[in-house]
Design an enzyme around this catalytic site. Structure first.
Site, mmCIF file in Angstrom:
data_model
loop_
_atom_site.group_PDB
_atom_site.id
_atom_site.type_symbol
_atom_site.label_atom_id
_atom_site.label_comp_id
_atom_site.label_asym_id
_atom_site.label_seq_id
_atom_site.Cartn_x
_atom_site.Cartn_y
_atom_site.Cartn_z
ATOM 1 N N ASP A 11 0.873 -1.178 0.000
ATOM 2 C CA ASP A 11 0.000 0.000 0.000
ATOM 3 C C ASP A 11 0.909 1.227 0.000
ATOM 4 O O ASP A 11 2.111 1.122 0.268
ATOM 5 C CB ASP A 11 -0.890 -0.008 1.267
ATOM 6 C CG ASP A 11 -1.797 1.222 1.351
ATOM 7 O OD1 ASP A 11 -2.355 1.620 0.307
ATOM 8 O OD2 ASP A 11 -1.932 1.795 2.442
ATOM 9 N N SER A 12 0.312 2.372 -0.254
ATOM 10 C CA SER A 12 1.070 3.620 -0.177
ATOM 11 C C SER A 12 1.553 3.885 1.253
ATOM 12 O O SER A 12 2.520 4.602 1.455
ATOM 13 C CB SER A 12 0.178 4.771 -0.626
ATOM 14 O OG SER A 12 -1.000 4.785 0.151
ATOM 15 N N CYS A 74 -4.464 -1.288 -1.976
ATOM 16 C CA CYS A 74 -4.551 0.170 -2.089
ATOM 17 C C CYS A 74 -5.573 0.481 -3.179
ATOM 18 O O CYS A 74 -5.405 0.040 -4.330
ATOM 19 C CB CYS A 74 -3.175 0.712 -2.475
ATOM 20 S SG CYS A 74 -3.149 2.483 -2.801
ATOM 21 N N GLU A 153 -3.616 8.274 9.186
ATOM 22 C CA GLU A 153 -2.155 8.138 9.346
ATOM 23 C C GLU A 153 -1.683 8.842 10.628
ATOM 24 O O GLU A 153 -0.736 8.419 11.257
ATOM 25 C CB GLU A 153 -1.413 8.690 8.126
ATOM 26 C CG GLU A 153 -1.626 7.883 6.838
ATOM 27 C CD GLU A 153 -0.576 6.780 6.584
ATOM 28 O OE1 GLU A 153 0.551 6.912 7.060
ATOM 29 O OE2 GLU A 153 -0.942 5.789 5.913
ATOM 30 N N CYS A 186 -10.943 3.023 -0.135
ATOM 31 C CA CYS A 186 -9.537 3.290 0.212
ATOM 32 C C CYS A 186 -9.246 2.442 1.438
ATOM 33 O O CYS A 186 -10.052 2.418 2.380
ATOM 34 C CB CYS A 186 -9.366 4.769 0.526
ATOM 35 S SG CYS A 186 -7.798 5.165 1.318
ATOM 36 N N HIS A 188 -7.418 2.802 3.847
ATOM 37 C CA HIS A 188 -7.294 3.498 5.123
ATOM 38 C C HIS A 188 -8.656 3.641 5.833
ATOM 39 O O HIS A 188 -8.719 3.784 7.049
ATOM 40 C CB HIS A 188 -6.751 4.917 4.920
ATOM 41 C CG HIS A 188 -5.262 4.979 4.720
ATOM 42 N ND1 HIS A 188 -4.626 4.443 3.629
ATOM 43 C CD2 HIS A 188 -4.286 5.521 5.496
ATOM 44 C CE1 HIS A 188 -3.329 4.664 3.733
ATOM 45 N NE2 HIS A 188 -3.101 5.318 4.858
#
Ligand code: DGL
Length: 270
Positions: A11-12, A74, A153, A186, A188
């Site tokens: 993932d990023s 991702c 994050e 997404c 996240h």
């Protein structure tokens, strides 16, 4: 490819750890190599060309570890660059779009479905196109939610976080009464699922990583690629920026306590 080779997941940043969590619950004997491109996150605000360049480098890193399959955990990569990976390898490659689109369509009673994701994912229209390919009468409403990624994050993930509640209100209120199902497009976003649920209490939420992991497990079983060791698999974590602090964030994404050490790679410096 030996059955005990690892499954590569990337993932990023840290969002893909949701897929690690799903995979190690479903297939505990599998070895996993995770790469989070923490040096270059977010991808969702970048151009398609840049996302494709990063994807190529991330996949090459996993391939250099001899992985037997790759999951791009991702939404941004899956919607803009998944074929970049299939172009450089013959091993099975999975993304997080197709199964989530199917699961959302099947879950929806009204066939009015919402999609949230990064700007790059929403710009690609991929979830909308996949759902309309199943049923051209389905209505798909989309919204980019760029602030959700930094909120996650930076750890604003508690149910009571006011800043996250406000961001949910800003991005999600227009879905109220309009859709009965929402794709969290997404990886996240499932981390703030409770806040999303509070903003949209009667809406069914689809977690793409969960759907993708189920499909990957089935595909690897069919190809006879699953581990036969009978032992608990190992997980190695790599990041492209400072690994300090990884453990605390990883605990949130993986939903378990314990010191989780990440190794540093120089992928982002290439
Ligand atoms: N986890 C990434 C995704 O699923 C988003 C984060 C980013 O913008 O890099 O799209």
């Amino acid at each position: 490819m030996p059955n005990d080779s690892a499954i590569g997941i990337f993932d990023s940043g840290l969002g893909g750890l949701c897929a690690v969590r799903e995979l190690s619950d479903l297939l505990p004997c599998e070895n996993i190599i995770y790469f989070g491109d923490t040096g270059r996150v977010p991808y969702g605000t970048k151009s398609r060309e840049t996302i494709r360049k990063y994807t190529n480098e991330d996949a090459c890193f996993l391939l250099s570890h001899g992985v037997k399959a790759i999951l791009a955990a991702c939404g941004t990569v899956s919607s803009n660059a998944i074929e970049v990976i299939s172009d450089i390898t013959d091993i099975p490659v999975f993304g997080v779009v197709n199964d989530a689109a199917k699961a959302a369509y099947n879950a929806s009673k009204t066939k009015r479905i919402g999609v949230i994701g990064t700007q790059a994912t929403i710009n690609s229209n991929i979830f909308k196109r996949k759902i309309e390919a199943i049923d051209d009468k389905a209505v798909v409403l989309q919204s980019a939610c760029p602030l959700f990624v930094p909120l996650v994050e930076y750890g604003f993930t508690d149910e009571g976080d006011e800043i996250t509640r406000l961001a949910c209100e800003k991005y999600l209120s227009h879905f109220r009464g309009e859709v009965d199902t929402l794709i969290m497009g997404c990886t996240h976003f499932p981390i703030i699922k409770n806040a999303i649920e509070k903003a949209l209490p009667d809406v069914t939420l689809i977690n793409p990583a969960k759907e993708a992991v189920k499909t990957m497990a089935e595909a690897l079983r069919e190809k006879d690629l699953l581990s036969k060791s009978g032992k608990h698999g190992t997980i190695r974590y790599f990041v492209s920026d400072d690994p300090a602090g990884f453990s605390a964030s990883a605990e949130i994404f993986l939903g378990k306590k314990g010191s989780i050490i990440a190794e540093k790679t120089n992928v982002a410096l290439s």
